[in-house]
Motif scaffolding. Structure first.
Motif, short mmCIF file in Angstrom:
data_model
loop_
_atom_site.label_atom_id
_atom_site.label_comp_id
_atom_site.label_asym_id
_atom_site.label_seq_id
_atom_site.Cartn_x
_atom_site.Cartn_y
_atom_site.Cartn_z
N ARG A 268 0.83 -0.96 0.18
CA ARG A 268 0.19 0.02 0.06
C ARG A 268 0.71 1.23 -0.07
O ARG A 268 0.33 2.27 -0.54
N VAL A 269 1.96 1.15 0.48
CA VAL A 269 2.88 2.13 0.63
C VAL A 269 4.29 2.02 -0.27
O VAL A 269 4.71 0.78 -0.37
N LEU A 270 4.81 3.25 -0.37
CA LEU A 270 6.26 2.95 -1.25
C LEU A 270 7.41 3.05 -0.31
O LEU A 270 7.26 3.81 0.60
N PRO A 271 8.57 2.66 -1.02
CA PRO A 271 9.85 3.05 -0.16
C PRO A 271 10.06 4.60 -0.21
O PRO A 271 9.67 5.02 -1.17
N VAL A 272 10.93 4.94 0.62
CA VAL A 272 11.31 6.53 0.45
C VAL A 272 12.66 6.59 0.86
O VAL A 272 13.25 5.84 1.60
N ALA A 273 13.40 7.87 0.46
CA ALA A 273 14.83 8.00 0.81
C ALA A 273 14.68 9.35 1.09
O ALA A 273 13.88 10.29 0.54
N VAL A 274 15.60 9.78 1.94
CA VAL A 274 15.91 11.15 2.18
C VAL A 274 17.32 11.52 2.61
O VAL A 274 17.83 10.70 3.29
N ASP A 275 17.76 12.79 2.14
CA ASP A 275 19.24 13.15 2.45
C ASP A 275 19.17 13.97 3.80
O ASP A 275 18.36 14.73 3.96
#
Length: 288
Positions: A170-177
């Motif tokens: 239902r949700v996606l992977p996420v990335a943040v610097d």
């Protein structure tokens, strides 16, 4: 009219009108107290914290790291002690936070029941600064049953944190610097720096690609990434339209390749406010 013969009468009438509007229309602006109001406020807090992380990471260019401090006021044998300068020692910081699912798309209200947390989320922390890191350049971990995580003994500097749900489509992977600060700026006296991530609901990019002469560019492949995560690609049709499903909430980076595999220069990208998970985007490229 006699009851409007004084200024105070007009003021009283205006106040009564405002009270009437709030009583009859206020719920359309923001839900009244209750589950929907609470979850909506949680959603706003999620995205405010994520945006703060993105702004924090932009304070320094990736590839530099001046966030080294000496252990104590002066290292033994330093310049003030008459000896040779000593190498600086990094003050270690603990990165911690939580990973939660997005509650709803912007502009919509969440359901009355809070979304359950993903069953398991894998975390990857990658060193982004120049030079050798303090310890491995890639560290992995996972969230606990409450969605919390922790990485201890980190050298201050630039990192990329990725959160990958293992069994939740239902949700996606996420990335943040992230720019992990030195001890004095870490946020509390124990040297702990918080970074909580929001796993986005899948959105759909509905785009149009044209040249600066306003001509559609058929056959061009459009790919999109978000903070290093590849979201997908599509081929532009004869009308200049394309669609890419399964993207997050941005920021987006587009790449354009013509039929021969040559990269086209992207001149403009305009993204309109999303509605119900659909994101209109207009791209302008320089024709070869």
């Amino acid at each position: 009219m006699k009851f409007l013969s004084k200024p105070s009468h007009y003021l009283g009438l205006m106040i009564a009108g405002v009270v009437f509007l709030l009583a009859t229309q206020g719920e359309k602006v923001l839900p009244k107290e209750g589950p929907k109001r609470t979850e909506y406020e949680k959603w706003l807090a999620q995205h405010e914290r994520l945006e703060a992380l993105r702004q924090n990471a932009q304070l320094r260019d990736v590839g530099t790291n001046d966030m080294l401090v000496k252990s104590g006021e002066q290292a033994a044998g330093g310049p003030d002690a008459g000896g040779e300068p000593q190498a600086t020692v990094p003050t270690l910081v603990t990165l911690h936070g939580s990973v939660v699912p997005e509650l709803c798309f912007p502009g919509t209200e969440p359901s009355s029941e809070a979304r359950p947390r993903p069953e398991a989320v894998t975390l990857e922390l990658v060193w982004r600064d120049a030079g050798a890191p303090f310890g491995p350049s890639l560290r992995t971990g996972s969230t606990d049953s409450t969605g919390a995580y922790e990485f201890a003994d980190l050298k201050p500097g630039s990192y990329r944190l990725r959160a990958i749900p293992e069994r939740d489509s239902r949700v996606l992977p996420v990335a943040v610097d992230l720019q992990v600060p030195e001890l004095a700026e870490a946020g509390d006296q124990q040297g702990r720096f918080e970074a909580s991530l929001v796993l986005p609901l899948p959105r759909t990019l509905r785009g149009h690609l044209k040249t600066s002469e306003d001509k559609p560019l058929a056959g061009v492949r459009v790919s999109v990434t978000e903070t290093g995560l590849v979201r997908g690609e599509a081929t532009v049709d004869t009308k200049g339209s394309f669609e890419i499903a399964g993207v997050g909430d941005g920021p987006y980076r587009f790449r354009l390749l013509d039929g021969e595999g040559k990269e086209l220069e992207l001149l403009e990208d305009h993204i309109d406010p999303q509605k119900q998970g659909n994101i209109p985007v207009a791209l302008v490229a320089r024709a070869n």
